[in-house]
Design a protein around this motif. Structure first.
Motif, PDB file in Angstrom:
ATOM      1  N   TYR A  49     -31.784 -53.706 -34.667  1.00 17.35           N
ATOM      2  CA  TYR A  49     -33.153 -53.238 -34.936  1.00 17.35           C
ATOM      3  C   TYR A  49     -33.862 -52.832 -33.648  1.00 17.35           C
ATOM      4  CZ  TYR A  49     -37.893 -53.423 -36.925  1.00 17.35           C
ATOM      5  OH  TYR A  49     -39.172 -53.120 -37.328  1.00 17.35           O
ATOM      6  N   GLU A  50     -33.735 -53.648 -32.609  1.00 15.29           N
ATOM      7  CA  GLU A  50     -34.360 -53.292 -31.331  1.00 15.29           C
ATOM      8  C   GLU A  50     -33.746 -52.003 -30.777  1.00 15.29           C
ATOM      9  OE1 GLU A  50     -36.968 -54.376 -30.018  1.00 15.29           O
ATOM     10  OE2 GLU A  50     -37.164 -56.564 -30.067  1.00 15.29           O
ATOM     11  N   ALA A  51     -32.425 -51.885 -30.892  1.00 10.17           N
ATOM     12  CA  ALA A  51     -31.758 -50.675 -30.393  1.00 10.17           C
ATOM     13  C   ALA A  51     -32.212 -49.455 -31.201  1.00 10.17           C
ATOM     14  CB  ALA A  51     -30.241 -50.841 -30.483  1.00 10.17           C
ATOM     15  N   GLU A  52     -32.324 -49.633 -32.514  1.00  6.95           N
ATOM     16  CA  GLU A  52     -32.774 -48.532 -33.377  1.00  6.95           C
ATOM     17  C   GLU A  52     -34.200 -48.112 -33.012  1.00  6.95           C
ATOM     18  OE1 GLU A  52     -32.554 -49.432 -37.534  1.00  6.95           O
ATOM     19  OE2 GLU A  52     -33.283 -47.445 -38.129  1.00  6.95           O
ATOM     20  N   MET A  53     -35.075 -49.090 -32.827  1.00 10.35           N
ATOM     21  CA  MET A  53     -36.460 -48.761 -32.473  1.00 10.35           C
ATOM     22  C   MET A  53     -36.522 -48.065 -31.111  1.00 10.35           C
ATOM     23  SD  MET A  53     -38.182 -49.484 -35.114  1.00 10.35           S
ATOM     24  CE  MET A  53     -39.794 -49.028 -34.480  1.00 10.35           C
ATOM     25  N   ASN A  54     -35.665 -48.494 -30.188  1.00  8.70           N
ATOM     26  CA  ASN A  54     -35.621 -47.815 -28.886  1.00  8.70           C
ATOM     27  C   ASN A  54     -35.240 -46.347 -29.053  1.00  8.70           C
ATOM     28  OD1 ASN A  54     -36.432 -49.898 -27.266  1.00  8.70           O
ATOM     29  ND2 ASN A  54     -34.374 -50.507 -26.637  1.00  8.70           N
ATOM     30  N   MET A  55     -34.276 -46.097 -29.954  1.00  9.21           N
ATOM     31  CA  MET A  55     -33.849 -44.704 -30.170  1.00  9.21           C
ATOM     32  C   MET A  55     -34.944 -43.885 -30.835  1.00  9.21           C
ATOM     33  SD  MET A  55     -29.827 -44.632 -31.050  1.00  9.21           S
ATOM     34  CE  MET A  55     -29.702 -45.986 -32.190  1.00  9.21           C
ATOM     35  N   VAL A  56     -35.673 -44.517 -31.764  1.00  9.32           N
ATOM     36  CA  VAL A  56     -36.774 -43.829 -32.452  1.00  9.32           C
ATOM     37  C   VAL A  56     -37.901 -43.523 -31.468  1.00  9.32           C
ATOM     38  CG1 VAL A  56     -38.590 -44.091 -34.205  1.00  9.32           C
ATOM     39  CG2 VAL A  56     -36.255 -44.824 -34.710  1.00  9.32           C
ATOM     40  N   ILE A  57     -38.229 -44.508 -30.638  1.00  5.43           N
ATOM     41  CA  ILE A  57     -39.401 -44.403 -29.774  1.00  5.43           C
ATOM     42  C   ILE A  57     -39.095 -43.643 -28.483  1.00  5.43           C
ATOM     43  CG2 ILE A  57     -41.029 -45.742 -28.351  1.00  5.43           C
ATOM     44  CD1 ILE A  57     -40.671 -48.034 -30.478  1.00  5.43           C
ATOM     45  N   HIS A  58     -38.000 -44.004 -27.825  1.00  7.55           N
ATOM     46  CA  HIS A  58     -37.744 -43.477 -26.481  1.00  7.55           C
ATOM     47  C   HIS A  58     -36.585 -42.474 -26.431  1.00  7.55           C
ATOM     48  CE1 HIS A  58     -40.302 -46.619 -24.788  1.00  7.55           C
ATOM     49  NE2 HIS A  58     -39.615 -47.528 -25.458  1.00  7.55           N
ATOM     50  N   GLY A  59     -35.648 -42.607 -27.357  1.00 11.01           N
ATOM     51  CA  GLY A  59     -34.360 -41.930 -27.189  1.00 11.01           C
ATOM     52  C   GLY A  59     -34.196 -40.599 -27.879  1.00 11.01           C
ATOM     53  N   TYR A  60     -35.279 -40.067 -28.457  1.00 14.31           N
ATOM     54  CA  TYR A  60     -35.204 -38.793 -29.196  1.00 14.31           C
ATOM     55  C   TYR A  60     -34.178 -38.849 -30.329  1.00 14.31           C
ATOM     56  CZ  TYR A  60     -37.415 -37.081 -24.840  1.00 14.31           C
ATOM     57  OH  TYR A  60     -38.218 -36.922 -23.742  1.00 14.31           O
ATOM     58  N   GLY A  61     -33.980 -40.006 -30.884  1.00 18.96           N
ATOM     59  CA  GLY A  61     -32.994 -40.172 -31.959  1.00 18.96           C
ATOM     60  C   GLY A  61     -31.597 -40.365 -31.392  1.00 18.96           C
ATOM     61  N   GLY A  62     -30.636 -40.569 -32.297  1.00 22.39           N
ATOM     62  CA  GLY A  62     -29.262 -40.764 -31.837  1.00 22.39           C
ATOM     63  C   GLY A  62     -28.411 -41.369 -32.936  1.00 22.39           C
ATOM     64  N   THR A  63     -27.373 -42.066 -32.513  1.00 24.24           N
ATOM     65  CA  THR A  63     -26.427 -42.653 -33.467  1.00 24.24           C
ATOM     66  C   THR A  63     -26.243 -44.129 -33.160  1.00 24.24           C
ATOM     67  OG1 THR A  63     -25.237 -40.556 -33.413  1.00 24.24           O
ATOM     68  CG2 THR A  63     -24.129 -42.383 -34.486  1.00 24.24           C
ATOM     69  N   LEU A  64     -26.238 -44.931 -34.221  1.00 23.46           N
ATOM     70  CA  LEU A  64     -25.942 -46.357 -34.087  1.00 23.46           C
ATOM     71  C   LEU A  64     -24.614 -46.609 -34.802  1.00 23.46           C
ATOM     72  CD1 LEU A  64     -27.018 -49.222 -33.210  1.00 23.46           C
ATOM     73  CD2 LEU A  64     -27.942 -49.421 -35.521  1.00 23.46           C
ATOM     74  N   ILE A  65     -23.666 -47.133 -34.071  1.00 29.32           N
ATOM     75  CA  ILE A  65     -22.331 -47.364 -34.659  1.00 29.32           C
ATOM     76  C   ILE A  65     -22.062 -48.869 -34.722  1.00 29.32           C
ATOM     77  CG2 ILE A  65     -19.861 -46.910 -34.450  1.00 29.32           C
ATOM     78  CD1 ILE A  65     -20.743 -44.504 -32.590  1.00 29.32           C
ATOM     79  N   LEU A  66     -21.747 -49.327 -35.924  1.00 29.33           N
ATOM     80  CA  LEU A  66     -21.399 -50.742 -36.133  1.00 29.33           C
ATOM     81  C   LEU A  66     -19.903 -50.847 -36.330  1.00 29.33           C
ATOM     82  CD1 LEU A  66     -22.251 -53.752 -36.979  1.00 29.33           C
ATOM     83  CD2 LEU A  66     -22.146 -52.887 -39.314  1.00 29.33           C
ATOM     84  N   GLU A  67     -19.280 -51.731 -35.581  1.00 29.77           N
ATOM     85  CA  GLU A  67     -17.843 -51.979 -35.745  1.00 29.77           C
ATOM     86  C   GLU A  67     -17.612 -53.468 -35.921  1.00 29.77           C
ATOM     87  OE1 GLU A  67     -15.780 -48.625 -32.892  1.00 29.77           O
ATOM     88  OE2 GLU A  67     -15.116 -50.704 -32.779  1.00 29.77           O
ATOM     89  N   ILE A  68     -16.818 -53.802 -36.921  1.00 25.94           N
ATOM     90  CA  ILE A  68     -16.422 -55.206 -37.105  1.00 25.94           C
ATOM     91  C   ILE A  68     -14.974 -55.343 -36.650  1.00 25.94           C
ATOM     92  CG2 ILE A  68     -16.114 -57.090 -38.747  1.00 25.94           C
ATOM     93  CD1 ILE A  68     -18.210 -55.688 -40.535  1.00 25.94           C
ATOM     94  N   ASN A  69     -14.779 -56.174 -35.652  1.00 26.74           N
ATOM     95  CA  ASN A  69     -13.433 -56.440 -35.151  1.00 26.74           C
ATOM     96  C   ASN A  69     -13.082 -57.908 -35.423  1.00 26.74           C
ATOM     97  OD1 ASN A  69     -12.704 -53.896 -33.471  1.00 26.74           O
ATOM     98  ND2 ASN A  69     -14.826 -54.349 -32.967  1.00 26.74           N
ATOM     99  N   PHE A  70     -11.857 -58.271 -35.098  1.00 24.84           N
ATOM    100  CA  PHE A  70     -11.458 -59.666 -35.317  1.00 24.84           C
ATOM    101  C   PHE A  70     -12.220 -60.615 -34.388  1.00 24.84           C
ATOM    102  CE2 PHE A  70      -7.666 -57.735 -37.231  1.00 24.84           C
ATOM    103  CZ  PHE A  70      -7.635 -58.465 -38.411  1.00 24.84           C
ATOM    104  N   GLU A  71     -12.396 -60.179 -33.139  1.00 18.66           N
ATOM    105  CA  GLU A  71     -13.001 -61.077 -32.137  1.00 18.66           C
ATOM    106  C   GLU A  71     -14.513 -60.946 -32.032  1.00 18.66           C
ATOM    107  OE1 GLU A  71     -10.619 -58.867 -31.210  1.00 18.66           O
ATOM    108  OE2 GLU A  71      -8.849 -60.157 -31.204  1.00 18.66           O
ATOM    109  N   TYR A  72     -15.049 -59.780 -32.400  1.00 22.19           N
ATOM    110  CA  TYR A  72     -16.487 -59.573 -32.212  1.00 22.19           C
ATOM    111  C   TYR A  72     -17.014 -58.473 -33.127  1.00 22.19           C
ATOM    112  CZ  TYR A  72     -14.591 -55.850 -29.262  1.00 22.19           C
ATOM    113  OH  TYR A  72     -13.875 -54.783 -28.802  1.00 22.19           O
TER     114      TYR A  72
END
Lengths: 146, 127
Positions: A49-72
């Protein structure tokens, strides 16, 4: 490195405050559907959420990628913005370049990146003035989760 | 204290009557800075805020808060109520100020949002 168990991309529009937070919300629901521990879900959701808000406010938009791995669980926020001119300063609690308009909706207190750091086990930031910012965040799973 | 009790203490209107208000809240946080809310609250915290934009609900959703009290009688748009319902975040509304709302709840036994003794997790705030 093995392929992620799940990978999902979310597209973030600049200054779209009506939908801001939807990507983090969808990411959170996905993690809940996978049955992850509540504390893990909360930490990833807040970082997303903080990263998304940063992109909305400061970053002129962008892409958020979520990855689920075994370790993290990994989040990568890649924006189209002006970059961060002084990263050390941006990591300090209380430092913000946000406008009064942003502060009126409750953000711009200079807690975004420090909040992300607080929630994740790994935080990597690549930024170049004029060429955008890539923020990589990982929350460990398993015995070293906290 | 459950959220029905909170509504009673604050002379508050319940804006999400279909949600479960029997859930217990033990601590509360009063703020208009949402990053502070994300940093310093714990799951099930009750948030008191003067903010009425949708980000207040999104913040409550991410931080798994127990509910939101909109203070000082600020007008709440229907879309905020709808999002709160969709996110299962109970929403209350009171004409009381932030100060008086916090005071009444504190007097009734609701605690500040502080770290439990002995807890060294990343989520509990260290303040």
């Amino acid at each position: 490195m093995s392929a992620p168990l799940c990978k999902k991309e979310f597209y973030i529009q600049k200054f779209d405050f009506e939908h801001a937070g939807k990507a983090a919300s969808d990411a959170r629901k996905l993690l809940m559907d996978y049955g992850f521990d509540q504390q893990i879900v909360r930490r990833v959701a807040i970082a997303a959420y903080e990263a998304e808000m940063n992109m909305v406010i400061h970053g002129y938009g962008g892409t958020l990628i979520l990855e689920i791995n075994f370790e993290y669980i990994q989040l990568v926020a890649e924006d189209n913005g002006p970059g961060i001119s002084d990263l050390k300063l941006a990591m300090q609690e209380g430092f913000s370049t946000a406008s009064d308009e942003i502060r009126e909706i409750g953000f711009g207190a200079g807690m975004g990146l420090p909040n992300i750091k607080r929630c994740v086990n790994f935080l990597g930031i690549e930024t170049k003035p004029g060429r955008g910012t890539v923020v990589t965040m990982r929350v460990n799973l398993g015995p070293d989760a906290l | 204290m459950n959220l029905y009790d909170v509504a009673s203490k604050l002379d508050a209107t319940i804006l999400t009557p279909k949600l479960d208000l029997s859930r217990q809240v033990y601590c509360a946080y009063g703020a208009d800075l949402l990053s502070d809310v994300l940093a310093f609250t714990r799951p099930s915290t009750l948030l008191l805020s003067g903010l009425i934009n949708i980000q207040v609900v999104r913040t409550a959703e991410m931080a798994e808060l127990g509910g939101i009290v909109v203070v000082r009688g600020k007008p709440v748009h229907h879309s905020l109520q709808e999002l709160a319902c969709a996110c299962k975040i109970p929403l209350l509304w009171t004409e009381l100020t932030m100060f008086e709302s916090c005071g009444r709840l504190y007097q009734s036994g609701i605690k500040p949002c502080i770290k439990d003794a002995g807890c060294d997790c990343h989520v509990c705030p260290s303040v």
